[in-house]
Design an enzyme around this catalytic site. Structure first.
Site, mmCIF file in Angstrom:
data_model
loop_
_atom_site.group_PDB
_atom_site.id
_atom_site.type_symbol
_atom_site.label_atom_id
_atom_site.label_comp_id
_atom_site.label_asym_id
_atom_site.label_seq_id
_atom_site.Cartn_x
_atom_site.Cartn_y
_atom_site.Cartn_z
ATOM 1 N N ARG A 16 94.524 5.053 -16.979
ATOM 2 C CA ARG A 16 95.962 4.859 -17.213
ATOM 3 C C ARG A 16 96.717 6.181 -17.417
ATOM 4 O O ARG A 16 97.935 6.219 -17.376
ATOM 5 C CB ARG A 16 96.163 3.926 -18.421
ATOM 6 C CG ARG A 16 95.764 2.489 -18.137
ATOM 7 C CD ARG A 16 95.614 1.667 -19.414
ATOM 8 N NE ARG A 16 94.357 1.958 -20.112
ATOM 9 C CZ ARG A 16 93.962 1.358 -21.240
ATOM 10 N NH1 ARG A 16 94.736 0.464 -21.809
ATOM 11 N NH2 ARG A 16 92.810 1.674 -21.799
ATOM 12 N N ALA A 398 119.925 58.312 -21.336
ATOM 13 C CA ALA A 398 120.109 57.045 -20.616
ATOM 14 C C ALA A 398 119.783 57.225 -19.136
ATOM 15 O O ALA A 398 120.086 58.262 -18.547
ATOM 16 C CB ALA A 398 121.548 56.565 -20.790
HETATM 17 C C1 UD1 Z 1 90.189 -0.393 -27.334
HETATM 18 C C2 UD1 Z 1 89.699 -1.732 -27.897
HETATM 19 C C3 UD1 Z 1 90.921 -2.523 -28.351
HETATM 20 C C4 UD1 Z 1 91.708 -1.737 -29.375
HETATM 21 C C5 UD1 Z 1 92.075 -0.338 -28.849
HETATM 22 C C6 UD1 Z 1 92.624 0.518 -29.983
HETATM 23 C C7 UD1 Z 1 87.667 -2.343 -26.676
HETATM 24 C C8 UD1 Z 1 87.076 -3.203 -25.631
HETATM 25 N N1 UD1 Z 1 88.980 -2.454 -26.879
HETATM 26 O O1 UD1 Z 1 90.988 -0.667 -26.200
HETATM 27 O O2 UD1 Z 1 90.495 -3.755 -28.943
HETATM 28 O O3 UD1 Z 1 92.875 -2.446 -29.730
HETATM 29 O O4 UD1 Z 1 90.903 0.339 -28.348
HETATM 30 O O5 UD1 Z 1 93.129 1.726 -29.528
HETATM 31 O O6 UD1 Z 1 86.956 -1.636 -27.346
HETATM 32 N N2 UD1 Z 1 85.075 4.490 -23.800
HETATM 33 C C9 UD1 Z 1 83.744 4.828 -23.647
HETATM 34 N N3 UD1 Z 1 82.992 4.183 -22.712
HETATM 35 C C10 UD1 Z 1 83.501 3.181 -21.950
HETATM 36 C C11 UD1 Z 1 84.843 2.818 -22.135
HETATM 37 C C12 UD1 Z 1 85.597 3.469 -23.064
HETATM 38 O O7 UD1 Z 1 83.260 5.737 -24.330
HETATM 39 O O8 UD1 Z 1 82.746 2.644 -21.138
HETATM 40 C C13 UD1 Z 1 85.880 5.232 -24.775
HETATM 41 C C14 UD1 Z 1 87.165 5.807 -24.171
HETATM 42 O O9 UD1 Z 1 86.933 7.112 -23.659
HETATM 43 C C15 UD1 Z 1 88.111 5.793 -25.356
HETATM 44 C C16 UD1 Z 1 87.605 4.661 -26.218
HETATM 45 O O10 UD1 Z 1 86.304 4.352 -25.783
HETATM 46 O O11 UD1 Z 1 88.081 7.003 -26.106
HETATM 47 C C17 UD1 Z 1 88.465 3.413 -26.113
HETATM 48 O O12 UD1 Z 1 88.552 3.030 -24.747
HETATM 49 P P1 UD1 Z 1 89.926 2.582 -24.088
HETATM 50 O O13 UD1 Z 1 89.696 2.294 -22.672
HETATM 51 O O14 UD1 Z 1 90.980 3.520 -24.463
HETATM 52 O O15 UD1 Z 1 90.119 1.196 -24.852
HETATM 53 P P2 UD1 Z 1 91.484 0.450 -25.156
HETATM 54 O O16 UD1 Z 1 91.920 -0.262 -23.951
HETATM 55 O O17 UD1 Z 1 92.426 1.355 -25.804
HETATM 56 CA CA CA Z 2 92.526 3.568 -26.172
#
Ligand code: UD1
Ligand code: CA
Length: 434
Positions: A16, A398
């Protein structure tokens, strides 16, 4: 140091953000998001883990340059994608595991106290979101006990209306994690292993779940460039309020930008439109309107309005006026009031830099140094063709182009005699106006 292990999730694709820069390396107030959270984690724990996958080597290298003793893990993303997958197969030193995300730059160590005071198997964080879109919705029973978390993409019409959301910070008992992680499945819209499903599983096993209410402004996650700008705004507010509480005057603070690593001490005034970038140290100084200061030290000096102090300048007891640019300039007790470029130079006490002075530091291949002594009077429109060394108490007329070293006490003047050609105006324009 607390007896907890900390894991920072940073293995997502950050789709995103729509950027080739990894999400967690995007900067807030001049400093990558993941560094902000690592600084806080370092205050709490000696067992810090970072999970990576997308751009693993690149992010690991950036972090390793700044931090020691971090355990890096490569998520098995092909088999176990998702925030739950990120936790799998990791060995923690302590019994309590705090989970943070690399996209939460505003959390401070003191905001996490509540997570260690309790001993439930699962402690999770929630807030009432101004705009819950994108967050996991927290489904509670009538006694405000959390039943489960439903992700945006899996939520039905009623669940989407819930505005209590999962903040995304958790503390787990290590045993609970090792027993429960293998029970996760990927039966959801994104075909991922969600950390959030651990809550429903905890309820199923009669493990204790506790929800802690936290502040959205501190726990917000950055998923898009819009979030990035919102987090920046909040971080700037925090930095500026701290400075004002320490006694710094900020005129129209909302127009000022100050890097997270800037140190501003003593009686300082920072006027509107000023940008302080990189690691600056400013003490007892006045930075006037619309000046830019980058990675420099400024002591007992006035800068601007509209000056640009570029990296590695050290300005002490000096006055720098409008449209003056410095770079790697070491000035002590100097006045440079207007329109000058002072690069790769040292200038001594009592020296006056006339308007339009330029240090010609670059020959197209290399940079060269200009050294100017004490009490030198530099006339307007002087050029120093570096390398060049000017001793103390020199006067430069100057318009002089200085191509040689100048000895103490001399007048340097480089001028052709002025010619006056009588009647030339009339001859040239074929008429006289008076
Ligand atoms: C996540 C939560 C959501 C919460 C929100 C808060 C999940 C499924 N959802 O959503 O409930 O409200 O955070 O901010 O957990 N990451 C990994 N490995 C992966 C996927 C993601 O390490 O396979 C890491 C990302 O780099 C990131 C974090 O996990 O730092 C959160 O992932 P992101 O995709 O941002 O989750 P959200 O959609 O924000
Ligand atoms: Ca997030």
């Amino acid at each position: 140091m607390k007896k907890i292990s900390i894991i920072i999730l940073a293995a997502g694709f950050g789709t995103r953000m729509k950027s080739s820069t990894p999400k967690v390396l995007h900067k807030i107030s001049g400093y990558p998001m993941i560094f902000h959270i690592l600084d806080e984690a370092k205050k709490l724990s000696n067992d810090i883990h970072v999970v990576l996958y997308h751009q693993y080597e690149f992010i690991k290298e950036k972090i390793s340059k700044e931090y020691e003793n971090i355990s890096f893990h490569l998520q098995n993303h092909e088999k176990y994608p998702g925030t739950g997958g990120a936790l799998m197969g990791i060995d923690f030193s302590h019994e309590k595991v705090l989970v943070l995300c690399g996209d939460m730059p505003l959390i401070q160590a003191q905001d996490l106290d509540e997570f260690f005071k309790n001993d439930e198997d699962v402690i999770m964080s929630v807030f009432k979101a101004k705009n819950p879109f994108g967050y996991g919705r927290v489904v509670m029973d009538d006694f405000l006990h959390v039943k489960k978390i439903v992700e945006q993409k899996d939520a039905n019409y009623d669940e989407k209306k819930i505005d209590i959301v999962n903040a995304g910070v958790y503390a787990f008992n290590k045993k609970f994690l090792s027993n429960t992680l293998p029970l996760l499945n990927n039966n959801n819209a994104q075909k991922e292993y969600y950390i959030t499903d651990l809550i429903a599983l905890a309820n199923k096993n009669n493990s204790k779940v506790k929800a802690i209410f936290v502040k959205e402004d501190t726990f917000m996650g950055v998923n898009s460039k819009v979030h990035l700008s919102q987090a920046e705004e909040l971080m700037q507010q925090r930095i500026k309020e701290d400075l004002m509480m320490q006694g710094v005057i900020l005129r129209l603070p909302s127009s000022i930008y100050i890097d997270a690593k800037a140190v501003i001490k003593g009686e300082c005034i920072i006027e509107n439109g000023v940008s302080i970038e990189g690691k600056c140290e400013i003490e007892n100084s006045h930075i006037r309107t619309n000046s830019v200061v980058e990675d420099s030290i400024i002591l007992n000096s006035t800068i601007g309005p509209m000056a640009r102090i570029r990296p590695k300048s050290v300005i002490n007891d000096s006055r720098i006026g409008n449209f003056v640019e410095t770079k790697k300039a070491v000035l002590k007790g100097v006045k440079a009031g207007h329109l000058s470029y002072l690069g790769d130079c040292e200038i001594g006490e009592g020296t006056n830099v006339g308007c339009g002075t330029i240090t010609c530091n670059y020959d197209g291949v290399k940079k060269h140094k200009t050294i100017i002594g004490k009490n030198v009077f530099i006339g307007s429109d002087t050029q120093f063709v570096a390398p060049v060394n000017i001793e103390d108490e020199v006067i430069i007329a100057a318009g002089t182009t200085v191509t040689k070293d100048l000895k103490k006490g001399v007048l340097a003047i480089d001028r052709n005699p002025l010619k006056q050609i009588a009647g030339f105006y009339k001859k040239h324009f074929k008429k006289s106006l008076s």
